[in-house]
Design a protein around this motif. Structure first.
Motif, PDB file in Angstrom:
ATOM      1  N   ARG A 105       0.829  -1.196   0.000  1.00 37.36           N
ATOM      2  CA  ARG A 105       0.000   0.000   0.000  1.00 37.36           C
ATOM      3  C   ARG A 105       0.874   1.262   0.000  1.00 37.36           C
ATOM      4  N   ALA A 154       2.377   1.726  -3.368  1.00 38.65           N
ATOM      5  CA  ALA A 154       1.378   2.208  -4.332  1.00 38.65           C
ATOM      6  C   ALA A 154       1.161   3.705  -4.149  1.00 38.65           C
ATOM      7  N   ARG A 155       1.142   4.160  -2.888  1.00 36.53           N
ATOM      8  CA  ARG A 155       0.938   5.591  -2.614  1.00 36.53           C
ATOM      9  C   ARG A 155       2.095   6.417  -3.154  1.00 36.53           C
ATOM     10  N   ILE A 162       3.920  -3.431  -8.126  1.00 36.32           N
ATOM     11  CA  ILE A 162       3.556  -3.704  -6.738  1.00 36.32           C
ATOM     12  C   ILE A 162       2.815  -5.020  -6.624  1.00 36.32           C
ATOM     13  N   TYR A 163       2.845  -5.826  -7.687  1.00 39.51           N
ATOM     14  CA  TYR A 163       2.001  -7.011  -7.674  1.00 39.51           C
ATOM     15  C   TYR A 163       2.664  -8.220  -7.027  1.00 39.51           C
ATOM     16  N   LYS A 204      -1.731 -11.172  -5.044  1.00 40.63           N
ATOM     17  CA  LYS A 204      -2.921 -12.008  -5.097  1.00 40.63           C
ATOM     18  C   LYS A 204      -2.967 -12.972  -3.914  1.00 40.63           C
ATOM     19  N   LEU A 243      -3.672 -11.218  -0.635  1.00 40.26           N
ATOM     20  CA  LEU A 243      -5.084 -10.893  -0.446  1.00 40.26           C
ATOM     21  C   LEU A 243      -5.901 -12.134  -0.118  1.00 40.26           C
ATOM     22  N   ALA A 244      -5.485 -13.277  -0.675  1.00 38.56           N
ATOM     23  CA  ALA A 244      -6.243 -14.506  -0.431  1.00 38.56           C
ATOM     24  C   ALA A 244      -5.960 -15.081   0.960  1.00 38.56           C
ATOM     25  N   ILE A 296     -11.896  -3.498  -2.586  1.00 38.43           N
ATOM     26  CA  ILE A 296     -10.766  -4.371  -2.230  1.00 38.43           C
ATOM     27  C   ILE A 296     -11.278  -5.708  -1.709  1.00 38.43           C
ATOM     28  N   ARG A 333     -10.405  -9.349  -3.017  1.00 42.38           N
ATOM     29  CA  ARG A 333      -9.961 -10.365  -2.072  1.00 42.38           C
ATOM     30  C   ARG A 333     -10.766 -11.661  -2.260  1.00 42.38           C
ATOM     31  N   ALA A 364      -9.623 -13.354  -5.373  1.00 40.50           N
ATOM     32  CA  ALA A 364      -8.315 -13.988  -5.170  1.00 40.50           C
ATOM     33  C   ALA A 364      -8.488 -15.307  -4.427  1.00 40.50           C
ATOM     34  N   ARG A 365      -9.383 -15.329  -3.439  1.00 39.81           N
ATOM     35  CA  ARG A 365      -9.601 -16.559  -2.662  1.00 39.81           C
ATOM     36  C   ARG A 365     -10.178 -17.654  -3.536  1.00 39.81           C
ATOM     37  N   ALA A 401      -9.162 -16.709  -8.823  1.00 39.55           N
ATOM     38  CA  ALA A 401      -9.248 -16.011 -10.112  1.00 39.55           C
ATOM     39  C   ALA A 401      -7.840 -15.620 -10.568  1.00 39.55           C
ATOM     40  N   GLU A 402      -7.635 -15.703 -11.869  1.00 41.28           N
ATOM     41  CA  GLU A 402      -6.306 -15.400 -12.404  1.00 41.28           C
ATOM     42  C   GLU A 402      -6.040 -13.899 -12.409  1.00 41.28           C
ATOM     43  N   ILE A 448      -6.826 -10.252 -11.190  1.00 44.61           N
ATOM     44  CA  ILE A 448      -7.475  -9.499 -10.113  1.00 44.61           C
ATOM     45  C   ILE A 448      -6.856  -8.128  -9.963  1.00 44.61           C
ATOM     46  N   TYR A 449      -6.055  -7.712 -10.925  1.00 40.85           N
ATOM     47  CA  TYR A 449      -5.299  -6.489 -10.725  1.00 40.85           C
ATOM     48  C   TYR A 449      -6.052  -5.237 -11.147  1.00 40.85           C
ATOM     49  N   SER A 459      -7.703   0.344 -10.949  1.00 43.16           N
ATOM     50  CA  SER A 459      -6.664  -0.672 -10.778  1.00 43.16           C
ATOM     51  C   SER A 459      -6.515  -0.980  -9.300  1.00 43.16           C
ATOM     52  N   LEU A 460      -6.066  -2.205  -9.020  1.00 42.08           N
ATOM     53  CA  LEU A 460      -5.837  -2.605  -7.631  1.00 42.08           C
ATOM     54  C   LEU A 460      -4.815  -1.679  -6.986  1.00 42.08           C
ATOM     55  N   LYS A 461      -3.840  -1.265  -7.795  1.00 37.40           N
ATOM     56  CA  LYS A 461      -2.832  -0.341  -7.291  1.00 37.40           C
ATOM     57  C   LYS A 461      -3.482   0.943  -6.775  1.00 37.40           C
ATOM     58  N   LEU A 464      -5.426   0.442  -3.569  1.00 36.84           N
ATOM     59  CA  LEU A 464      -4.574   0.375  -2.384  1.00 36.84           C
ATOM     60  C   LEU A 464      -4.053   1.749  -2.005  1.00 36.84           C
ATOM     61  N   ALA A 465      -3.827   2.577  -3.008  1.00 39.85           N
ATOM     62  CA  ALA A 465      -3.282   3.906  -2.722  1.00 39.85           C
ATOM     63  C   ALA A 465      -4.352   4.859  -2.188  1.00 39.85           C
TER      64      ALA A 465
END
Lengths: 453, 453
Positions: free
Chosen positions: A160, A163-164, A170-171, A189, A192-193, B156, B160, B163-164, B167-168, B170-171, B187-189, B192-193
């Motif tokens: 996080r 990313a900020r 950041i993956y 991923k 998060l899981a 998010i 999550r 991801a659990r 799923a391929e 998730i970004y 974007s996930l990035k 998070l930011a």
């Protein structure tokens, strides 16, 4: 694409703002994707692009520079004052920054490095140690490292934070020990899981795929593509220390670059980096003339071969009519074989150990294609009213040169690969020239035997 | 690569377990990357791979199938009972599943579809509507959609959850409205930011890059590569409805595939999909024979041209000695030009509107290279003791055919592109054949003028 055509309408506005209120430019251009802006700059005079780079905030100029061609950005940056150039370079991704520096004259690069902040300078110097087309030359040093005893929740917090700060990649988090060695990888991923209270060391992936910094970019592309990765860590071979990561976006460029290089080689042009339309004229002359010269002396041997058969040719000038047909047919089937083998080797579909299998297959192929063209030759000479001995000579010669072409076209690239050279140097014209000379000898010897002249 | 060689040691163990305790296989193979396992299967007899696919839990078999070649997996799956095949297909990624189904015979595909769960079946039928090499054929339907008034924290949580479920992709989250139209991307990035309490609609990116489902994969590759994307949404052109996303890992394969297709075309081989070593022999014969036939009749025109000059050739048999040299030099410079232009067009460095610029450049290039080879020709015929008129004829002819070659080699591909065909069909051998015929006429007319015969 839509965005680009919209962007294009902004051209007059950009030029006007540059003159009247350069401080407002950033607001207008922030809305445009830097890739589109880079494409737009092709339409602007160089001095305007120069002005633009100088007028924009360094972060935006850096974005723009990352999407310009290697040649364009090194030209532009080399003309900025070193301190201004340094401000822009500091904002660039570490890998692009190093690429740009390596494209400059050494004294220009040094002048800019001197003006840079110490962290970025050291980072750049480190990356500059590796060849541009190696994993080390492609990698970035901007990635998230994790300590093995963090919790997953803490790891997510680190991501996080990155990313900020606007980090590109950041993956995944790379787990290193005190010595900087990579001990595991944990993808975002998986973070998060997982349960946020789990310990990184317990859930990280320890079967790490990695490359060493000096490995060729083509091999890096192969690994990333095989395992469908977004990034691959680069480890120093002896220490196992993590020194960078290569990301998939750079691999897309590598694949296109390597494709161009192979295409050029196979067309008997020495590879070069610049786009065709921008490459300097005399550079291009050299890239082409060198191969033409080699091929010229190759084919000059056909003159000697023909001279040897002078008396025979004088007695039967009809033989001459079919000479180009016969040598071209050998050259064409040879080009086909060479193309197939070189491309298959480039994408690792076949390897040296398949030599015998390829050999048998191509002999069989040569026989079938030769018989096919032989029949075509027999029929067309018949329809043209040639005498039977001429027909037979042409037919048998066609079969022979096509077999010769397929064998030479398939085996030469493999032999060249066996001595660790790029098989693509056996270009189609090279194979054709070789087959020309031998084809002439075949043809005239067959004529001697059949027509008795 | 390390992992692969280690994996190889497992071969005997795998074979033994298959016989003795197939239920233990999953534990052993879970540790191996599916890409390595796929490579390993090349070393196993087909019946063993068949057994393996049937013995593994469907999820593992699906992983393995995703990394097998198109040809291998369709062969293998077509021989499984439809219900067993359906179990494996249900576990595959939607895009790979559709690819596999489209490679099967229609009745085989139907039998498997009938055994599949309704959700996966409908998804597959939808994807099967698009050509395999279009954006629709590449895309996956597995992605995270978001509602515009969720908070970032809730978004998010959705990621999550995905991801659990394993799923391929998730970004990013794709923001759709009630009508299924894409209104933004986050974007996930960026999630998070951002502050978790922000509203998705307020922070999402609304300047969406997208492609339509019927667009060619090469164009999708160009957009993803230009903007350095990890994925691009696919929208129905009229409704703007989101129907899938194309991910960067598929683009890596596309770039390699398209490179192979271009290489084959330029080497005068009709493109085909299978790896060289596995392609069926008679298929390959057809792919090669078709072009050889076209080229044969092209070059056959040289015979007619030479026949026309029969009397002249009888009087000066010396002219024949240099005929292959002259036509090859034209062909080689033409191949170079064609290679440069075709590759530049393939990577969008030049476009049709650059026609005149390319034309001037290549004429200039032809002149310089022609003069260069002319001098080589003059010197080598001099050293060989040829008479001055022969020397002059060879020199002037070389200059003329090299200029001719560069013009034909550069202009033909552009003219072919102008009528919306793939410029790569003007292969190097094609250009060479064309230049051969005209070159002969040039040469013998020049000889007539200079040597007076």
């Amino acid at each position: 694409m839509g965005p680009y055509s919209v962007t294009r309408l902004l051209l007059p506005e950009i030029e006007e703002l540059l003159d009247s209120a350069p401080e407002d430019l950033a607001d207008v251009l922030e809305e445009i994707h830097a890739a589109d802006l880079a494409e737009l700059t092709h339409k602007l005079p160089r001095s305007t692009v120069q002005q633009l780079l100088a007028a924009l905030p360094p972060a935006l100029s850096a974005d723009l520079a990352e999407y310009l061609s290697d040649e364009a950005r090194s030209d532009l940056v080399s003309e900025l004052p070193p301190d201004q150039a340094a401000d822009i370079l500091e904002e660039m991704e570490p890998d692009d920054r190093a690429d740009l520096l390596s494209d400059l004259e050494p004294h220009e690069a040094e002048a800019i490095l001197d003006e840079m902040e110490v962290v970025e300078r050291e980072e750049a110097r480190q990356l500059l140690e590796y060849p541009e087309t190696s994993a080390g030359g492609l990698m970035t040093t901007q990635y998230v490292t994790l300590n093995v005893d963090l919790t997953v929740g803490q790891a997510i917090e680190r991501i996080r934070g990155a990313a900020r700060e606007g980090a590109e990649v950041i993956y995944a988090g790379y787990v290193t020990n005190g010595a900087g060695q990579l001990t595991g990888v944990l993808s975002l991923k998986d973070m998060l899981a997982e349960n946020p209270n789990s310990i990184v060391g317990a859930v990280m992936d320890q079967s790490i795929l990695s490359v060493s910094p000096l490995i060729d970019q083509e091999e890096v592309a192969r690994v990333i593509s095989k395992y469908d990765l977004l990034a691959i860590p680069v480890l120093e071979p002896d220490s196992g220390r993590l020194v960078g990561i290569v990301t998939v976006d750079d691999i897309l460029d590598v694949l296109v670059e390597e494709g161009t290089e192979d295409a050029h080689r196979m067309g008997a042009v020495e590879p070069f980096e610049e786009p065709y339309i921008k490459a300097e004229f005399w550079l291009m002359v050299r890239k082409r003339a060198s191969w033409l010269l080699v091929l010229f002396f190759g084919v000059f041997l056909t003159s000697a071969a023909l001279k040897h058969y002078e008396a025979q040719l004088e007695r039967a000038v009809v033989l001459m009519f079919f000479l180009p047909l016969i040598i071209s047919s050998g050259g064409n089937s040879g080009s086909q074989s060479a193309t197939l083998i070189i491309r298959s080797m480039a994408v690792h579909e076949i390897e040296l150990k398949d030599f015998l299998r390829v050999f048998y297959r191509e002999i069989k192929m040569g026989l079938v294609l030769g018989l096919f063209l032989g029949v075509c030759g027999f029929l067309s000479t018949f329809l043209w009213g040639m005498a039977l001995p001429v027909q037979v000579t042409v037919t048998i010669s066609l079969i022979a040169v096509v077999i010769l072409g397929t064998i030479a076209g398939s085996m030469l690239p493999m032999m060249i690969a066996a001595v660790k050279m790029d098989p693509a140097v056996t270009s189609a014209p090279f194979i054709a020239s070789l087959v020309d000379v031998v084809g002439i000898v075949f043809y005239l010897e067959i004529a001697k035997a059949i027509m008795g002249i």
